[in-house]
Enzyme design. Structure first.
Site, PDB file in Angstrom:
ATOM      1  N   SER A 189       0.858  -1.191   0.000  1.00 36.19           N
ATOM      2  CA  SER A 189       0.000   0.000   0.000  1.00 36.19           C
ATOM      3  C   SER A 189       0.884   1.226   0.000  1.00 36.19           C
ATOM      4  O   SER A 189       2.037   1.169   0.459  1.00 36.19           O
ATOM      5  CB  SER A 189      -0.878   0.009   1.248  1.00 36.19           C
ATOM      6  OG  SER A 189      -1.432   1.298   1.434  1.00 36.19           O
ATOM      7  N   TYR A 222      -3.158  -0.992   9.921  1.00 37.06           N
ATOM      8  CA  TYR A 222      -3.053  -1.230   8.476  1.00 37.06           C
ATOM      9  C   TYR A 222      -1.649  -0.890   7.978  1.00 37.06           C
ATOM     10  O   TYR A 222      -0.997  -1.692   7.293  1.00 37.06           O
ATOM     11  CB  TYR A 222      -4.098  -0.376   7.749  1.00 37.06           C
ATOM     12  CG  TYR A 222      -4.144  -0.611   6.259  1.00 37.06           C
ATOM     13  CD1 TYR A 222      -4.831  -1.700   5.731  1.00 37.06           C
ATOM     14  CD2 TYR A 222      -3.505   0.254   5.375  1.00 37.06           C
ATOM     15  CE1 TYR A 222      -4.877  -1.922   4.374  1.00 37.06           C
ATOM     16  CE2 TYR A 222      -3.545   0.033   4.010  1.00 37.06           C
ATOM     17  CZ  TYR A 222      -4.232  -1.052   3.515  1.00 37.06           C
ATOM     18  OH  TYR A 222      -4.270  -1.267   2.160  1.00 37.06           O
TER      19      TYR A 222
END
Ligand code: ZN
Length: 700
Positions: A575, A588
């Site tokens: 990400s 995350y």
């Protein structure tokens, strides 16, 4: 075998195809009846015709033959697939002593009523030379079992008496057309003509008469066969016993990657050496499993096919592998090399004078001892066709073996068909897509990015095994891509936090497609919380999916890829947050950073067996209403509240935040995966951002 003719259906066809008239409408009807019975024809085999009258441009009546176009399938043929050819110029050709293939195709094409029609069948002259209004040609299995014998006529006579003529094998095209016409004229009372080791022709003055003659003759052949064999031959009833159904399924999970790896070919490309791979379609039913467990299986597998029509799909011999060989990479390669050497020998002996170009010498069909039959091809469709032909072939070979001695075409006869340009034309122009023959496994496939990756991989020609924990959402993705996937998409629900489930996922992928080449660990979840309020269980859950789940997938991928010995590609979805974390997004960001680091470790460790591992860092991929991003469903409300934006406003905010100021689509991420999977650059351990350009997230 019973006639499926129905007056009601016949009338329905006449209504539906009113524009072309009853003669052609009923030709379409009985073509469908023949084409939809797999005991008569399979995959474009066989052909049919009707002689009728058409009007030319000046309104004059012209006698025409409407005959199946080359390459179309009787099961689905429409009137346009039965091109009309002027009958007279075709019949005049019979006076010639011989006629070459190219000249025959020219003559057929120049007699077409429409220049837009497909090429008429290579058997068009045979249909033209017979006097009957309707002619039907099939490759009925029962006829093949009777004629693939040392004396093809003996069993046909016993089964069908004087109702038919029996001709020996004659190469299709002009020689066969002339031989059939001559034979018929000498015995015009017959109802059909058996072509030994090839099939059956019947004819009649109506569609129904010709069709029902096929059914009657095949039914008599089937009855004779049953009577002679006293039921199913020993080879097909499980003596000796094959593996149990459950054992077969487990066995192919282990064996197919080994076999598939042995069938891959290292080819030189402008980008260096690359593996040309094939995908598998396995058939593990009781019948083929029983066949493959029998001591006679090896010899029958290595013999030529039941009818030459199969050769361009299945090749002549199938490769037989004992179970101990099928799970041993070295032994398996030795068997494949022996097959290739035998094929090269066959090509030089029988085919080289026909073609300067040898077809791929690897086997298309592999029979696994006590397990079943597996077909391999560069596309799922081609593999399925080969499997569809191979399955009944084994049964017919067993029947012929039990009846007498299975005796197919000779190598010379087979080579003439295999390298016949008119036969090869049936395969059509072959432009292989970028990822032809490759299998991809994508986790988290029901999310927006996962779906984009699936879409791009399918579009590049790969077979895709799409996995997600969420079965119902996965079904939405499967439904969306099924029409374009051409059978190359399979789905399965698996929990990547469970190592056993990950092993089962790779096993299912191997059983479905034969192995895997491209692995995309993509599954991820998000949780919004500042550290001071972080819930331990939620934090652990995010880590379990995003980090440990990625590790599970990398570990299992390494096992399977090493088994194949043909390298591979892994593309981890990390990400933008791995380099540019966000407040309130610790679980995350940390878990994705760890996943990225795992990918870099994998790049270091897997290079030694030819596997490249790279990373895609995407950002602000929202998906659409049907397949929305689960990440943004989790994160979005919080972000919207913080910035006072609605959903559209939030998308716009993220778009404008990037340098390029363009929306990032799921398919963009998919194309990045396809780029790595193409292996056109020697790249491993790299990170490719797909985020519209975010300076703070530049890889470092
Ligand atoms: Zn044929």
């Amino acid at each position: 075998m019973h006639s499926r003719w129905s007056d009601d259906e016949a009338q329905e066809y006449c209504r539906r195809y009113q524009a072309v008239g009853d003669a052609i409408a009923l030709r379409v009807y009985t073509s469908h009846l023949l084409g939809r019975d797999p005991e008569l024809v399979l995959h474009g085999g066989g052909n049919t015709s009707v002689k009728t009258v058409a009007a030319d441009l000046l309104g004059r009546s012209v006698d025409v033959l409407c005959v199946k176009g080359s390459g179309s399938d009787l099961a689905q043929v429409e009137p346009a697939g039965l091109p009309a050819v002027r009958l007279l110029p075709l019949r005049e050709l019979r006076a010639l002593p011989e006629l070459g293939d190219a000249a025959m195709v020219d003559a057929l094409r120049s007699a077409l009523m429409s220049s837009r029609s497909p090429n008429p069948s290579v058997e068009a002259l045979l249909h033209a030379f017979l006097p009957h209004a309707y002619v039907d040609h099939t490759h009925a299995h029962a006829i093949l079992a009777l004629t693939d014998q040392p004396d093809p006529e003996r069993h046909v006579r016993a089964a069908l008496g004087d109702a038919v003529l029996v001709l020996p094998w004659i190469m299709p095209g002009f020689p066969l057309a002339k031989a059939v016409a001559l034979a018929f004229e000498q015995q015009p009372q017959v109802r059909g003509i058996v072509l030994a080791k090839h099939g059956l022709f019947t004819f009649g003055s109506t569609a129904r008469e010709s069709y029902e003659r096929t059914i009657e003759l095949v039914d008599r052949a089937e009855t004779y066969l049953r009577h002679q064999l006293g039921g199913r031959p020993a080879m097909l009833v499980g003596e000796p016993a094959p593996l149990s159904a459950a054992e077969r399924h487990l066995f192919v999970q282990q064996a197919l990657p080994v076999v598939r790896g042995a069938l891959a070919v290292a080819a030189e490309t402008p980008f260096g050496q690359a593996w040309q791979r094939v995908v598998a379609v396995a058939r593990l039913g009781d019948l083929v499993a029983s066949f493959s467990a029998h001591p006679a299986a090896r010899e029958l597998c290595h013999s030529n096919p039941i009818t030459p029509d199969h050769v361009i799909r299945t090749k002549g011999p199938y490769l037989f592998l004992p179970r101990s060989v099928a799970v041993d990479g070295d032994a398996c390669r030795r068997e494949v090399h022996a097959y290739v050497a035998a094929y090269e020998n066959y090509y030089h002996r029988c085919a080289r004078q026909r073609s300067k170009h040898m077809l791929r010498p690897q086997p298309n069909v592999v029979v696994l001892e006590g397990v079943g039959v597996v077909a391999f091809a560069s596309s799922r469709k081609a593999a399925r066709i080969a499997a569809d032909l191979a399955e009944p072939t084994l049964r017919v070979k067993a029947e012929a073996h039990a009846l007498g001695r299975y005796t197919p075409l000779t190598d010379d006869e087979l080579a003439e068909m295999e390298y016949w340009p008119l036969e090869l034309d049936k395969l059509g122009a072959q432009v292989e897509p970028l990822l032809a023959g490759q299998v991809a496994l994508v986790t988290g496939a029901a999310g927006a990015i996962g779906a984009g990756v699936v879409e791009a991989l399918l579009a590049a020609g790969a077979c895709v095994f799409a996995s997600d924990l969420d079965g119902p959402r996965l079904a939405v993705v499967a439904e969306r891509f099924a029409p374009a996937a051409k059978g190359q998409l399979a789905v399965g629900a698996h929990d990547i936090t469970d190592p056993a489930a990950v092993a089962a996922m790779f096993g299912a992928c191997a059983a479905t497609f034969g192995g895997v080449d491209i692995v995309v660990p993509n599954a991820g979840i998000a949780h919004v919380s500042r550290l001071e309020r972080m819930d331990d269980a939620r934090f652990a859950k995010v880590l379990a999916v995003n980090t440990t789940g990625t590790m599970h997938v990398l570990r299992e991928a390494a096992h399977l890829l090493q088994k194949q010995r043909t390298g591979g590609t892994i593309v981890v979805q990390a990400s933008k947050n791995a380099f540019a974390p966000g407040a309130g997004f610790g679980a995350y960001s940390a878990s994705k950073a760890a996943a990225l680091q795992l990918a870099r470790i994998a790049a270091l460790e897997f290079a030694e067996f030819g596997v490249r591992v790279n990373v895609v860092n995407a950002d602000a991929v929202f998906g659409d209403d049907q397949v929305p991003s689960q990440l943004w469903q989790t994160v979005g409300p919080d972000r919207m509240a913080a910035r006072g934006l609605d959903a559209a406003g939030l998308r716009d905010f993220y778009r404008k935040r990037s340098l390029l100021q363009v929306p990032v689509l799921p398919r963009h991420v998919g194309e990045a995966v396809v780029f790595f999977a193409s292996q056109r650059t020697p790249t491993t351990g790299a990170v490719l951002p797909v985020d519209g350009g975010l300076p703070e997230a530049f890889p470092r």
